[in-house]
Design an enzyme around this catalytic site. Structure first.
Site, PDB file in Angstrom:
ATOM      1  N   ILE A   9     -48.744 -17.835 -28.910  1.00 48.83           N
ATOM      2  CA  ILE A   9     -48.619 -19.415 -29.208  1.00 48.83           C
ATOM      3  C   ILE A   9     -49.459 -19.751 -30.307  1.00 48.83           C
ATOM      4  O   ILE A   9     -50.477 -19.448 -30.451  1.00 48.83           O
ATOM      5  CB  ILE A   9     -48.961 -19.923 -27.945  1.00 48.83           C
ATOM      6  CG1 ILE A   9     -48.345 -19.388 -26.657  1.00 48.83           C
ATOM      7  CG2 ILE A   9     -48.656 -21.630 -28.057  1.00 48.83           C
ATOM      8  CD1 ILE A   9     -48.604 -20.218 -25.449  1.00 48.83           C
ATOM      9  N   TYR A 154     -41.583 -35.119 -42.744  1.00 45.03           N
ATOM     10  CA  TYR A 154     -41.579 -34.503 -41.614  1.00 45.03           C
ATOM     11  C   TYR A 154     -40.470 -34.128 -40.897  1.00 45.03           C
ATOM     12  O   TYR A 154     -39.955 -32.986 -40.321  1.00 45.03           O
ATOM     13  CB  TYR A 154     -42.437 -35.477 -40.390  1.00 45.03           C
ATOM     14  CG  TYR A 154     -42.546 -34.653 -39.084  1.00 45.03           C
ATOM     15  CD1 TYR A 154     -43.492 -33.847 -38.728  1.00 45.03           C
ATOM     16  CD2 TYR A 154     -41.912 -35.471 -38.101  1.00 45.03           C
ATOM     17  CE1 TYR A 154     -43.718 -33.333 -37.388  1.00 45.03           C
ATOM     18  CE2 TYR A 154     -41.896 -34.840 -37.061  1.00 45.03           C
ATOM     19  CZ  TYR A 154     -42.841 -33.908 -36.564  1.00 45.03           C
ATOM     20  OH  TYR A 154     -42.934 -33.462 -35.207  1.00 45.03           O
TER      21      TYR A 154
END
Length: 281
Positions: A9, A154
């Site tokens: 992760i 973004y």
């Protein structure tokens, strides 16, 4: 996909990544929890200890924008564990601004972290996920579906991630790898606080865009007053890791589902434009 399976992760020092690491460990995974600066591991280790899963969480350094760091991290996982069963792409960075004033620099930076970093880590992991019949779970955003004012850089990066993963998914499925994107809405986490935005300075420099930016900030503050916790959002990540047949696209809340649903049913773009225009009026 439980038991002694290995999940890597990214971006686990705070927020959804931290919560997902703890949740996966509690579900029986051995978690390789990565972060650019392992010196920030304190919050993760405290949470793992409180959950009683310290032995299932190991911290490793990974800078997703550095191909050498990516290769070394994945090789280290294989050296230590001999396999990789799942990848969760979570590392990311936000950006508030507009391109006329910011120029291309912030756009390129956002793409490096939020898009090219995801591509590089996924590319490095795929041979090992093919061997294990594993899966790729990527935390994108409702901003990867609906473009949002003052989030041009973004949202562009998150749109790119969604397009990449949507295109990869059927190809990866032919070699036994499942691909899922997880789309959170507003999440109360350090991801928001860590942007280090000097709002008065931003508004002072906004020139003709100042009224729109002021309206956007007011609307966004209200949205984050109703934000999910990182733990709630991480529940969707865990579901994608453990489901027998995970869907390709998952939202983390009813609010996120409703918001994304506007775009997915908006053939001419008028519904989204009508919605987001109200944020800057």
């Amino acid at each position: 996909m439980t038991g002694d399976r290995i999940v890597l992760i990214t971006g686990t020092s705070s927020g959804i990544g931290l919560a997902a690491a703890v949740a996966a460990a509690r579900a029986g995974f051995h978690v390789v929890a990565t972060m650019r600066d392992p010196g920030r591991r304190g919050a993760l280790l405290e949470a793992a200890d409180a959950a009683g899963v310290t032995g299932r969480v190991e911290v490793a350094r990974l800078d997703v924008t550095d191909a050498g760091s990516v290769a070394a991290c994945v090789a280290g996982v294989l050296d230590r564990h001999g396999r990789l069963d799942a990848l969760v792409n979570n590392a990311g960075a936000g950006r508030v601004g507009t391109v006329e004033q910011d120029g291309l620099g912030p756009v390129r930076e956002a793409m490096e972290v939020n898009y090219f970093g995801v591509v590089e880590v996924t590319r490095a992991a795929l041979p090992h996920l093919r061997a294990s019949g594993g899966r790729v779970v990527t935390v994108t955003s409702v901003g990867g579906v609906v473009g949002q004012p003052f989030n041009e850089a973004y949202c562009a990066a998150k749109f790119a991630v969604e397009g990449f993963m949507e295109s990869l998914a059927p190809v990866a499925a032919t070699v036994g790898v499942a691909v899922t994107v997880v789309e959170p809405g507003a999440v109360a986490s350090e991801f928001v606080a860590s942007q280090g935005i000097d709002l008065p300075a931003l508004l002072a420099a906004a020139g003709p865009y100042a009224p729109a930016l002021d309206a956007y900030v007011a609307r966004t503050r209200a949205a984050f007053d109703q934000a999910q916790t990182p733990e709630q959002a991480a529940g969707a990540v865990l579901d994608a890791l453990t489901a027998d047949r995970p869907p390709f696209r998952v939202q983390t809340s009813e609010r996120a589902r409703a918001f994304v649903g506007v775009k997915l049913a908006d053939l001419d773009g008028s519904a989204v434009q009508g919605l987001t225009a109200g944020w800057v009026a």
